[in-house]
Enzyme design. Structure first.
Site, PDB file in Angstrom:
ATOM      1  N   CYS A 150      11.004  -9.805 -22.288  1.00 59.56           N
ATOM      2  CA  CYS A 150      10.512 -10.731 -22.879  1.00 59.56           C
ATOM      3  C   CYS A 150      11.292 -11.647 -23.788  1.00 59.56           C
ATOM      4  O   CYS A 150      11.140 -11.357 -24.942  1.00 59.56           O
ATOM      5  CB  CYS A 150       9.093 -10.861 -23.387  1.00 59.56           C
ATOM      6  SG  CYS A 150       8.032 -12.242 -24.676  1.00 59.56           S
ATOM      7  N   CYS A 153       9.292 -12.802 -27.221  1.00 56.88           N
ATOM      8  CA  CYS A 153       9.094 -12.025 -27.871  1.00 56.88           C
ATOM      9  C   CYS A 153       9.879 -11.580 -28.618  1.00 56.88           C
ATOM     10  O   CYS A 153       9.979 -11.028 -30.458  1.00 56.88           O
ATOM     11  CB  CYS A 153       8.534 -10.522 -26.876  1.00 56.88           C
ATOM     12  SG  CYS A 153       7.185 -11.365 -26.374  1.00 56.88           S
ATOM     13  N   ASP A 154      10.961 -11.245 -28.448  1.00 50.53           N
ATOM     14  CA  ASP A 154      12.484 -10.293 -29.075  1.00 50.53           C
ATOM     15  C   ASP A 154      13.720 -11.250 -29.334  1.00 50.53           C
ATOM     16  O   ASP A 154      14.609 -10.586 -29.735  1.00 50.53           O
ATOM     17  CB  ASP A 154      12.218  -9.683 -28.384  1.00 50.53           C
ATOM     18  CG  ASP A 154      11.209  -8.446 -27.488  1.00 50.53           C
ATOM     19  OD1 ASP A 154      10.252  -7.941 -28.546  1.00 50.53           O
ATOM     20  OD2 ASP A 154      11.285  -7.437 -26.648  1.00 50.53           O
TER      21      ASP A 154
END
Ligand code: NAP
Length: 342
Positions: A150, A153-154
């Site tokens: 992701c 997200c990261d």
């Protein structure tokens, strides 16, 4: 005949409370929440088991540019929140819980979570799909420590770092482009000569100086120092050359696997595990419908998932009208006749 299956070794759940519902929806992505909206407006009192996060994969998408009605695009989490609010406005109830066991042959259908046993006339399955793993050494060990599925997200953790993105589809290119906001370089590692991604994304990627490509190349191993990723071992599938490339992050976008483990042996699935549907959303069991990526290996868009969710709720309404209410009427008629004869 009654089947009773359990997910991944879960022992019989000690479902303390019981609840009877008319329409139970599993999953809270676009399919689940659109089904909840339509079932709510049809006054079918839907209950949604959301899973661990409301919104599904949409919430992991930075910006969605192809959902009609949002000409400037809309952030994934915002769209999910709007879906949720709209469903709730029409009476859908959302419960943050996970189904651990289902029995689709019983009537009413039985769905257990860790805390509750639900009995429902209709089940709409909208459990979506999860990222496919590469299945190479180091992948599991370094997930969350340089390996990610992701970018939204990261990505932030990779400021001025060098990362690779594995895959050649829309997800790989879209997420790779997103990563260029943070990373110093993004190398797309694809097993073939040509990308699968659509032309618009390909053009954008070509125009981005941070993006480069390693075609005909697969990841053989993800390397690390015990703490985090330090590199990858790559193999050129044409020449056979194997070499190591120092890298800080590995983002993997090689497709998705439908979340259907719970239904194995009870519902007809295709060879890849997708729920087989006819007439768009009907499974092989009456009263059980499927919507979104769990039953759609082809289109897999927010709009098509939402469309399937709406269709599943409409089909559920027809089923309740035609099958269940007709049965009740028949029973009432039988009772009247029996009392007349008596
Ligand atoms: P996908 O289209 O199935 O692409 C998966 C990619 O991973 C392919 O390039 C495939 O290679 C590669 N791959 C699969 N298994 C592999 C393995 N074991 N090792 C190395 N590479 C592997 O999946 P996706 O990109 O996630 O897209 C899924 C669906 O969502 C598609 O329909 C897509 O159009 C849609 N989507 C749309 C958007 C958008 O419209 N903006 C964004 C994201 C996704 P091959 O090419 O050789 O098969």
């Amino acid at each position: 005949m009654s089947f009773n299956f359990k997910i991944g070794g879960t022992t019989s759940s000690s479902s303390a409370s019981e609840e009877r519902v008319q329409v139970l929806i599993l999953g809270s992505g676009p399919a689940g929440l659109a089904a909840a909206l339509y079932a709510g407006r049809a006054e079918l009192n839907p209950l949604v088991l959301t899973g661990l996060e409301v919104g599904g994969q949409v919430t992991l998408t930075e910006i969605i540019e192809n959902y009609p009605g949002f000409p400037e695009g809309v952030k994934g989490p915002e769209l999910a929140e709007r879906f949720k609010k709209q469903a709730e406005r029409f009476g859908a109830r959302l419960v943050m819980d996970v189904a651990t066991e289902v029995d689709l042959r019983q009537r009413p259908i039985v769905v257990k979570t860790y805390s509750t046993t639900y009995r429902t006339d209709v089940l709409i399955i909208a459990t979506g799909a999860s990222p496919r793993k590469l299945g190479v050494p180091g992948e599991e060990e370094y997930t969350g420590r340089g390996v990610s599925y992701c970018a939204t997200c990261d990505g932030w953790f990779f400021q001025d770092k060098d990362v690779i993105v594995v895959g050649g589809g829309d997800s790989a290119i879209e997420e790779g482009l997103f990563l260029t906001r943070y990373a110093r370089s993004v190398t797309i590692v694809h097993r073939r000569e040509q990308l699968r991604a659509g032309p618009l994304l390909q053009r954008r990627a070509r125009a981005n100086p941070k993006v480069s490509y390693l075609f005909n190349t697969v990841v053989e191993e993800i390397l690390g120092d015990g703490e985090q990723v330090t590199g990858v071992r790559l193999r050129n599938v044409k020449t056979g050359e194997v070499y190591e490339k120092p890298i800080d992050g590995v983002f993997i976008f090689v497709g998705y696997i439908p979340n259907t483990k719970l239904f194995e042996g009870q519902l007809e699935l295709d060879e890849r595990g997708y729920i087989k549907v006819h007439d768009w959303v009907h499974t092989d069991i009456p009263g059980v419908f499927a919507a979104g990526e769990v039953a759609d290996p082809v289109y897999r868009q927010v709009i098509t998932s939402a469309g399937m969710g709406a269709a599943a709720a409409i089909a559920a309404g027809h089923y309740l009208d035609e099958v269940l209410f007709a049965e009740e009427e028949q029973q009432a008629e039988n009772t009247v006749q029996a009392s007349g004869e008596g």
